[in-house]
Design an enzyme around this catalytic site. Structure first.
Site, PDB file in Angstrom:
ATOM      1  N   SER A 128       4.560  -1.006  -0.564  1.00  0.00           N
ATOM      2  CA  SER A 128       3.126  -1.247   0.352  1.00  0.00           C
ATOM      3  C   SER A 128       3.911  -0.728   1.674  1.00  0.00           C
ATOM      4  O   SER A 128       4.629  -1.516   2.307  1.00  0.00           O
ATOM      5  CB  SER A 128       2.360  -1.758  -0.351  1.00  0.00           C
ATOM      6  OG  SER A 128       1.454  -2.161   0.948  1.00  0.00           O
ATOM      7  N   TYR A 153      -0.496 -11.676  -2.307  1.00  0.00           N
ATOM      8  CA  TYR A 153      -0.025 -10.195  -2.742  1.00  0.00           C
ATOM      9  C   TYR A 153       0.921  -9.477  -1.931  1.00  0.00           C
ATOM     10  O   TYR A 153       1.554  -8.704  -2.644  1.00  0.00           O
ATOM     11  CB  TYR A 153      -1.198  -9.256  -3.031  1.00  0.00           C
ATOM     12  CG  TYR A 153      -1.088  -8.011  -3.215  1.00  0.00           C
ATOM     13  CD1 TYR A 153      -0.392  -7.345  -4.075  1.00  0.00           C
ATOM     14  CD2 TYR A 153      -1.361  -7.106  -2.321  1.00  0.00           C
ATOM     15  CE1 TYR A 153      -0.339  -6.393  -4.866  1.00  0.00           C
ATOM     16  CE2 TYR A 153      -0.621  -5.587  -2.705  1.00  0.00           C
ATOM     17  CZ  TYR A 153      -0.503  -5.024  -3.537  1.00  0.00           C
ATOM     18  OH  TYR A 153       0.078  -4.084  -4.479  1.00  0.00           O
ATOM     19  N   LYS A 157       4.739  -7.982  -2.491  1.00  0.00           N
ATOM     20  CA  LYS A 157       5.781  -7.036  -2.439  1.00  0.00           C
ATOM     21  C   LYS A 157       6.829  -7.355  -1.082  1.00  0.00           C
ATOM     22  O   LYS A 157       8.330  -6.609  -1.926  1.00  0.00           O
ATOM     23  CB  LYS A 157       4.811  -5.621  -1.208  1.00  0.00           C
ATOM     24  CG  LYS A 157       3.737  -5.334  -2.366  1.00  0.00           C
ATOM     25  CD  LYS A 157       4.561  -5.292  -3.925  1.00  0.00           C
ATOM     26  CE  LYS A 157       3.168  -4.292  -5.109  1.00  0.00           C
ATOM     27  NZ  LYS A 157       3.788  -3.767  -5.812  1.00  0.00           N
TER      28      LYS A 157
END
Ligand code: NAD
Ligand code: UDP
Length: 345
Positions: A128, A153, A157
């Protein structure tokens, strides 16, 4: 015989579109998903679009034994596109361990299986643009520094990219491409596949379409005092089918051994930033619907503006986003209308 590619999380929003693009390009797709954030009916919709029913295995990837058995039973898998993860930023702040367990545990189990089964030695990973935070220079390219993540979150990544980097370094057979998505929106041109948010959507476009269809009363635009031309945040929105196609291209690059490094990283965006107000105007124009909206305070954690430098992906990967913002909005709207008419039952 066409090559078989494993798509983890293939029943989800981006995964299902990628299965369609894989099948269109002549690959066989096998989907592995535990349906924690998707519905079994997606399989039928993929089949309606492509005419080919992909194989589906319902399995939780944190179940290492189950995953091992799956690889054992599928010795012909040539590569893996890994989408399976939890993705709600707010929920990750409340339940960080659930996010680390699912997102990192699934990846570690997957890499262990790929080491055990070297026939499947190519990995495409969903990363992301959140890894850049608020970049100093725009458009942001792949060399920009990765900054400490704001949410668990986002941290999964960053850690996942590091896990992949370390594993590729230690294993001569494994190759990987991490794709840093900007803002994927829109739906398949048929209106048969799209995003299925559970409960109240967090993301802008599902919130817009649900407001327009009457499921929500009003869209709240978070902040109008940013340092941008109209005061609202700027993002690089990319059509989900363009994004899906990039996964096929990335897999092909590794299958053909065109990759230059064991682990490569590419931005996936259009290169153009649009404000929230411009996104709303595009929706109203392309759907022909007037939207009820109002401003509120900024949403904590939002970056002001970000859009991609796409040169590396365009030139090196040989991929370019083709669809514009109006098409993203009109397809998202067709999907919402179809959902409202009972497409998913
Ligand atoms: P999604 O929730 O629609 O799809 C993810 C799928 O993975 C779901 O079908 C879910 O059931 C499955 N899954 C989750 N945990 C699993 C597990 N342990 N075992 C098996 N299946 C599991 O999400 P999406 O929007 O399609 O996102 C796909 C990937 O792209 C995710 O990794 C996400 O973090 C990443 N990503 C998404 C966005 C976005 O805006 N949608 C942006 C950047 C990155
Ligand atoms: N946004 C908004 N109202 C909403 C949802 C989002 O104004 O109900 C804004 C958000 O502040 C951001 C942009 O829309 O500027 C995109 O947000 P989204 O959550 O879709 O993606 P993000 O960029 O946060 O990953």
């Amino acid at each position: 015989m066409s090559k078989k590619i494993l798509v983890t999380g293939g029943m989800g929003y981006i995964g299902s579109h990628t299965v369609v693009e894989l099948q269109k390009s002549g690959y066989r797709a096998v989907i592995l998903d535990n349906l924690s954030n998707s519905q079994p009916g997606i399989l039928e919709l993929i089949t309606r679009i492509t005419g080919v029913k992909p194989e589906f295995v319902n399995l939780d990837m944190t179940n290492q034994q189950g995953l091992n058995a799956f690889f054992h039973n599928h010795p012909d898998i040539k590569g893996v596109i890994h989408f399976a993860a939890y993705k709600a930023v707010g929920e990750s702040v409340e339940k960080p361990l659930m996010y680390y367990h699912n997102n990192l545990g699934s990846l570690v189990n997957l890499l262990a299986c790929m080491q055990e089964h070297p026939a499947a030695s190519h990995l495409v990973f969903s990363s992301s643009c959140t890894v850049y935070g608020q970049p100093e220079n725009l458009p942001v390219d792949e060399q920009a520094p990765v900054v400490p993540a704001i949410s668990p979150y986002g941290n999964t990544k960053q850690i996942s990219e590091e896990i992949i980097e370390d594993t590729c370094r230690s294993n001569a057979l494994l190759t990987a491409i991490s794709l840093r998505y900007f803002n994927p929106i829109g739906a398949h041109e048929s209106g048969l596949l799209g995003e299925l948010p559970l409960g109240v959507p967090n993301n802008l476009v599902p919130y817009i379409t649900q407001t327009a269809i009457g499921k929500r009363n009003k869209l709240t635009i978070f902040g109008n005092d940013y340092n941008t031309p109209d005061g609202t945040c700027i993002r690089d929105y990319i059509h989900v089918s363009d994004l899906a196609r990039a996964h096929v291209v990335a897999m092909e690059r590794m299958l053909k051994k065109d990759n230059k490094k064991a682990h490569e990283v590419f931005n996936l965006g259009t290169g153009t930033g649009y404000s929230v107000l411009e996104a709303v105007q595009s929706f109203e124009r392309s759907a022909g619907v007037k939207l009820n909206w109002g401003f509120s305070a900024r949403r904590p954690g939002d970056v002001e503006k970000v859009w991609a430098d796409t040169q590396f992906a365009n030139e090196e990967l040989g991929w370019k986003a083709e669809k514009g913002l109006d098409e993203m909005m009109s397809t998202a709207w067709s999907w919402e209308v179809n959902l409202n008419e009972g497409l998913m039952g």
